[in-house]
Motif scaffolding. Structure first.
Motif, PDB file in Angstrom:
ATOM      1  N   VAL A 170      44.587  83.014  15.463  1.00 13.68           N
ATOM      2  CA  VAL A 170      44.978  82.443  14.172  1.00 13.68           C
ATOM      3  C   VAL A 170      45.913  81.245  14.368  1.00 13.68           C
ATOM      4  O   VAL A 170      46.816  81.279  15.200  1.00 13.68           O
ATOM      5  N   ILE A 171      45.668  80.209  13.575  1.00 13.56           N
ATOM      6  CA  ILE A 171      46.608  79.095  13.430  1.00 13.56           C
ATOM      7  C   ILE A 171      47.187  79.230  12.026  1.00 13.56           C
ATOM      8  O   ILE A 171      46.449  79.281  11.043  1.00 13.56           O
ATOM      9  N   LEU A 172      48.511  79.328  11.951  1.00 11.58           N
ATOM     10  CA  LEU A 172      49.199  79.522  10.675  1.00 11.58           C
ATOM     11  C   LEU A 172      49.908  78.232  10.275  1.00 11.58           C
ATOM     12  O   LEU A 172      50.668  77.662  11.058  1.00 11.58           O
ATOM     13  N   CYS A 173      49.654  77.792   9.046  1.00 10.79           N
ATOM     14  CA  CYS A 173      50.310  76.600   8.510  1.00 10.79           C
ATOM     15  C   CYS A 173      51.248  77.037   7.381  1.00 10.79           C
ATOM     16  O   CYS A 173      50.844  77.802   6.504  1.00 10.79           O
ATOM     17  N   VAL A 174      52.491  76.549   7.430  1.00  8.48           N
ATOM     18  CA  VAL A 174      53.501  76.939   6.445  1.00  8.48           C
ATOM     19  C   VAL A 174      54.089  75.679   5.814  1.00  8.48           C
ATOM     20  O   VAL A 174      54.669  74.845   6.507  1.00  8.48           O
ATOM     21  N   ASP A 175      53.920  75.549   4.500  1.00 11.76           N
ATOM     22  CA  ASP A 175      54.448  74.393   3.773  1.00 11.76           C
ATOM     23  C   ASP A 175      54.502  74.768   2.298  1.00 11.76           C
ATOM     24  O   ASP A 175      53.622  75.483   1.813  1.00 11.76           O
ATOM     25  N   ASP A 176      55.510  74.302   1.595  1.00 11.79           N
ATOM     26  CA  ASP A 176      55.624  74.643   0.174  1.00 11.79           C
ATOM     27  C   ASP A 176      54.776  73.746  -0.718  1.00 11.79           C
ATOM     28  O   ASP A 176      54.736  73.946  -1.924  1.00 11.79           O
ATOM     29  N   GLU A 177      54.074  72.789  -0.131  1.00 13.06           N
ATOM     30  CA  GLU A 177      53.188  71.927  -0.914  1.00 13.06           C
ATOM     31  C   GLU A 177      51.729  72.305  -0.645  1.00 13.06           C
ATOM     32  O   GLU A 177      51.240  72.161   0.477  1.00 13.06           O
ATOM     33  N   LYS A 178      51.041  72.760  -1.696  1.00 12.96           N
ATOM     34  CA  LYS A 178      49.646  73.193  -1.543  1.00 12.96           C
ATOM     35  C   LYS A 178      48.747  72.084  -1.009  1.00 12.96           C
ATOM     36  O   LYS A 178      47.848  72.326  -0.225  1.00 12.96           O
ATOM     37  N   VAL A 179      48.992  70.845  -1.441  1.00 18.32           N
ATOM     38  CA  VAL A 179      48.158  69.727  -1.009  1.00 18.32           C
ATOM     39  C   VAL A 179      48.289  69.512   0.511  1.00 18.32           C
ATOM     40  O   VAL A 179      47.317  69.185   1.182  1.00 18.32           O
ATOM     41  N   VAL A 180      49.481  69.732   1.049  1.00 17.77           N
ATOM     42  CA  VAL A 180      49.685  69.602   2.496  1.00 17.77           C
ATOM     43  C   VAL A 180      48.927  70.717   3.232  1.00 17.77           C
ATOM     44  O   VAL A 180      48.228  70.460   4.218  1.00 17.77           O
ATOM     45  N   LEU A 181      49.043  71.932   2.724  1.00 15.80           N
ATOM     46  CA  LEU A 181      48.335  73.058   3.348  1.00 15.80           C
ATOM     47  C   LEU A 181      46.826  72.825   3.346  1.00 15.80           C
ATOM     48  O   LEU A 181      46.153  73.058   4.354  1.00 15.80           O
ATOM     49  N   LYS A 182      46.315  72.346   2.216  1.00 21.04           N
ATOM     50  CA  LYS A 182      44.881  72.092   2.107  1.00 21.04           C
ATOM     51  C   LYS A 182      44.442  71.013   3.104  1.00 21.04           C
ATOM     52  O   LYS A 182      43.409  71.147   3.765  1.00 21.04           O
ATOM     53  N   SER A 183      45.235  69.945   3.215  1.00 22.31           N
ATOM     54  CA  SER A 183      44.926  68.871   4.179  1.00 22.31           C
ATOM     55  C   SER A 183      44.927  69.389   5.609  1.00 22.31           C
ATOM     56  O   SER A 183      44.033  69.074   6.397  1.00 22.31           O
ATOM     57  N   LEU A 184      45.951  70.158   5.945  1.00 18.29           N
ATOM     58  CA  LEU A 184      46.036  70.705   7.305  1.00 18.29           C
ATOM     59  C   LEU A 184      44.809  71.556   7.625  1.00 18.29           C
ATOM     60  O   LEU A 184      44.185  71.399   8.674  1.00 18.29           O
ATOM     61  N   LYS A 185      44.471  72.453   6.701  1.00 24.09           N
ATOM     62  CA  LYS A 185      43.329  73.344   6.938  1.00 24.09           C
ATOM     63  C   LYS A 185      42.037  72.542   7.099  1.00 24.09           C
ATOM     64  O   LYS A 185      41.241  72.800   8.001  1.00 24.09           O
ATOM     65  N   THR A 186      41.841  71.546   6.244  1.00 24.79           N
ATOM     66  CA  THR A 186      40.639  70.712   6.318  1.00 24.79           C
ATOM     67  C   THR A 186      40.566  69.980   7.655  1.00 24.79           C
ATOM     68  O   THR A 186      39.522  69.953   8.315  1.00 24.79           O
ATOM     69  N   GLN A 187      41.690  69.386   8.080  1.00 19.66           N
ATOM     70  CA  GLN A 187      41.708  68.637   9.335  1.00 19.66           C
ATOM     71  C   GLN A 187      41.502  69.556  10.543  1.00 19.66           C
ATOM     72  O   GLN A 187      40.753  69.216  11.460  1.00 19.66           O
ATOM     73  N   LEU A 188      42.135  70.711  10.523  1.00 18.70           N
ATOM     74  CA  LEU A 188      41.998  71.648  11.642  1.00 18.70           C
ATOM     75  C   LEU A 188      40.566  72.189  11.729  1.00 18.70           C
ATOM     76  O   LEU A 188      39.985  72.246  12.809  1.00 18.70           O
ATOM     77  N   LYS A 189      40.030  72.556  10.581  1.00 21.23           N
ATOM     78  CA  LYS A 189      38.660  73.100  10.562  1.00 21.23           C
ATOM     79  C   LYS A 189      37.652  72.042  11.008  1.00 21.23           C
ATOM     80  O   LYS A 189      36.685  72.340  11.714  1.00 21.23           O
ATOM     81  N   SER A 190      37.889  70.804  10.612  1.00 18.66           N
ATOM     82  CA  SER A 190      37.018  69.709  11.018  1.00 18.66           C
ATOM     83  C   SER A 190      37.053  69.515  12.534  1.00 18.66           C
ATOM     84  O   SER A 190      36.030  69.257  13.166  1.00 18.66           O
ATOM     85  N   ALA A 191      38.223  69.661  13.132  1.00 20.85           N
ATOM     86  CA  ALA A 191      38.380  69.436  14.571  1.00 20.85           C
ATOM     87  C   ALA A 191      37.970  70.643  15.415  1.00 20.85           C
ATOM     88  O   ALA A 191      37.381  70.496  16.477  1.00 20.85           O
ATOM     89  N   PHE A 192      38.296  71.851  14.941  1.00 24.79           N
ATOM     90  CA  PHE A 192      38.106  73.042  15.776  1.00 24.79           C
ATOM     91  C   PHE A 192      37.047  74.009  15.251  1.00 24.79           C
ATOM     92  O   PHE A 192      36.756  75.018  15.895  1.00 24.79           O
ATOM     93  N   GLY A 193      36.468  73.707  14.085  1.00 21.50           N
ATOM     94  CA  GLY A 193      35.402  74.542  13.538  1.00 21.50           C
ATOM     95  C   GLY A 193      35.824  75.984  13.366  1.00 21.50           C
ATOM     96  O   GLY A 193      36.914  76.271  12.886  1.00 21.50           O
ATOM     97  N   ASN A 194      34.954  76.895  13.788  1.00 25.84           N
ATOM     98  CA  ASN A 194      35.206  78.327  13.618  1.00 25.84           C
ATOM     99  C   ASN A 194      35.833  78.978  14.840  1.00 25.84           C
ATOM    100  O   ASN A 194      35.774  80.191  14.998  1.00 25.84           O
ATOM    101  N   THR A 195      36.434  78.169  15.711  1.00 23.64           N
ATOM    102  CA  THR A 195      37.088  78.711  16.899  1.00 23.64           C
ATOM    103  C   THR A 195      38.289  79.563  16.508  1.00 23.64           C
ATOM    104  O   THR A 195      38.602  80.548  17.152  1.00 23.64           O
ATOM    105  N   TYR A 196      38.964  79.161  15.428  1.00 24.67           N
ATOM    106  CA  TYR A 196      40.181  79.845  14.988  1.00 24.67           C
ATOM    107  C   TYR A 196      40.055  80.269  13.533  1.00 24.67           C
ATOM    108  O   TYR A 196      39.226  79.769  12.787  1.00 24.67           O
ATOM    109  N   VAL A 197      40.955  81.183  13.134  1.00 26.70           N
ATOM    110  CA  VAL A 197      41.125  81.517  11.729  1.00 26.70           C
ATOM    111  C   VAL A 197      42.320  80.690  11.270  1.00 26.70           C
ATOM    112  O   VAL A 197      43.320  80.589  11.980  1.00 26.70           O
TER     113      VAL A 197
END
Length: 130
Positions: free
Chosen positions: A5-32
């Protein structure tokens, strides 16, 4: 065995969404990819995953959040789970807080908002190849 698991912690939903999108784009389904909007929720998630024998391998955390600053959060995580790689992502951390995180939480890297996707992905690639 479950995926790490890669855990992202931020109080701004837009930041969390961006992080998840960028990570998923780069690493696909390798991680949760898990998201928490504050350190208290993140600590709860970490304990839940630990109880399920799911491994959190990396945390990307903001610094300025309600309830607890990112350096304090990462230090608490480090004391309990020293093997988790920690990255701080911030627009406003003071240098003392960043230095404290490096010294007391074994911070891998501090990225500044707005971050570049390339820098984020490269940071995580190097962090996970340690």
């Amino acid at each position: 065995m479950s995926k790490p698991v890669i855990l992202c912690v931020d109080d701004e939903k837009v930041v969390l969404k961006s992080l998840k999108t960028q990570l998923k784009s780069a690493f696909g389904n390798t991680y949760v990819y898990e998201l928490a909007e504050n350190p208290a929720d993140a600590l709860e998630l970490i304990d839940e995953f630990n109880g399920d024998d799911t491994t959190i391998i990396l945390i990307v955390s903001d610094w300025l959040m309600p309830g607890m600053k990112g350096d304090e959060f990462l230090i608490r995580v480090h004391k309990k789970f020293p093997k988790i790689v920690k990255v701080m992502l911030t627009g406003q951390a003071d240098e003392d807080a960043v230095q404290r995180a490096f010294n007391e939480a074994d911070l891998h890297r501090c990225l500044h908002k707005p971050w570049s996707e390339e820098e984020l992905i490269e940071t995580i690639k190097t962090a996970l190849s340690l």
